[in-house]
Design a protein around this motif. Structure first.
Motif, mmCIF file in Angstrom:
data_model
loop_
_atom_site.group_PDB
_atom_site.id
_atom_site.type_symbol
_atom_site.label_atom_id
_atom_site.label_comp_id
_atom_site.label_asym_id
_atom_site.label_seq_id
_atom_site.Cartn_x
_atom_site.Cartn_y
_atom_site.Cartn_z
ATOM 1 N N THR A 1 -3.762 -3.926 3.544
ATOM 2 C CA THR A 1 -2.742 -4.963 3.692
ATOM 3 C C THR A 1 -3.194 -5.981 4.735
ATOM 4 O OG1 THR A 1 -0.463 -5.471 4.368
ATOM 5 C CG2 THR A 1 -1.453 -3.460 5.285
ATOM 6 N N HIS B 1 7.414 -10.460 5.236
ATOM 7 C CA HIS B 1 7.482 -10.685 3.793
ATOM 8 C C HIS B 1 7.073 -12.116 3.454
ATOM 9 C CE1 HIS B 1 8.978 -11.347 -0.222
ATOM 10 N NE2 HIS B 1 9.878 -12.201 0.242
ATOM 11 N N ASN C 1 5.405 -8.826 -2.454
ATOM 12 C CA ASN C 1 5.173 -7.747 -1.501
ATOM 13 C C ASN C 1 6.497 -7.123 -1.091
ATOM 14 O OD1 ASN C 1 6.076 -8.847 1.395
ATOM 15 N ND2 ASN C 1 5.163 -10.546 0.235
ATOM 16 N N PRO D 1 1.245 -5.747 -0.025
ATOM 17 C CA PRO D 1 1.285 -6.544 -1.257
ATOM 18 C C PRO D 1 1.498 -5.655 -2.480
ATOM 19 C CG PRO D 1 -0.579 -7.199 0.128
ATOM 20 C CD PRO D 1 -0.017 -5.938 0.723
#
Length: 237
Positions: free
Chosen positions: A104, A177, A187, A192
């Motif tokens: 991420t 977010h 996401n 994601p």
């Protein structure tokens, strides 16, 4: 067996009250006739260290084979334990929820800041490891996926969470977010959606990263996990 993610716990006491990581989920599964165990692994350790702890949890059970449902980083712990620690003989199916299989960008950002500010070095001097953070970067997960192959005989499934309506997300996750939305698209506020898919995708739900384990009034996590277990049973696991 339910497996928690980064910063997770099986249950924690705050004052006179005890809170479970998977809120209301073990009880709902038990009422459905499932034999439920909740693993406890170190909240901030590396995938390899956490996987070793998970392997010991599984091997302590009397059941010949078990299904593992793992949230977030817990899914990586399980994949490592299956592929590297011989746990494939004990696990029939692995179902991951909100797991960063391809890392991420939040971990990339956090690891970079920790290194530049000297936070990681200071914590290490105090005996606190941030190995988990380094393992969740996109670069680390590229190497992980090359080296940790899926095991034949184990069913790999995944559930994907996302946020489309900000009002349904935890306010604390809205900034991350929106940041991830610009960088990686859809996401759950932490991971994601494209990173969460592994094996057969059996569910895609509007639930932020914390709602996926019951920490929201906007999402019925207990019903969600009952559905996931039915998917596993339907595959013969």
């Amino acid at each position: 067996m339910l497996v928690h993610g980064l910063f997770g716990f099986d249950e924690i006491s705050v004052g006179s009250r005890t809170h479970a990581y998977f809120r209301g989920v073990p009880e709902a599964l038990a009422q459905d006739g499932q034999v439920v165990h909740v693993a406890r692994v170190a909240p901030l350790s590396s995938v390899a260290d956490r996987a070793g702890q998970l392997a010991r949890c599984v091997r302590s059970l009397e059941a010949r084979r078990v299904n593992v449902v793992a949230h977030s980083m817990g899914g990586l712990d399980a994949r490592y334990a299956i592929a590297r620690l011989g746990l494939g003989r004990r696990i029939a199916g692995l179902l991951t929820v909100g797991t960063p299989h391809r890392g991420t960008p939040l971990a990339d950002l956090s690891a970079d800041l920790a290194a530049r500010l000297g936070i990681a070095r200071a914590l290490a001097a105090g005996g606190v490891s941030l190995g988990a953070l380094a393992d969740l970067t996109t670069a680390s997960m590229e190497g992980f996926n090359r080296e940790v192959a899926d095991e034949r005989g184990v069913a790999y499934l995944s559930a994907v969470g996302f946020v489309r309506r900000k009002r349904r997300a935890n306010p604390l996750l809205v900034p991350s977010h929106l940041w991830l939305l610009r960088r990686s698209g859809e996401n759950d506020g932490v991971v994601p959606a494209s990173s969460q898919r592994w094996g057969e995708v059996v569910a895609e739900v509007e639930a932020d990263h914390w709602a996926q384990v019951g920490w929201s009034k906007n999402f019925d996590a207990a019903a969600f996990y009952l559905r996931l277990l039915r998917e596993l049973r339907g595959m013969g696991c």
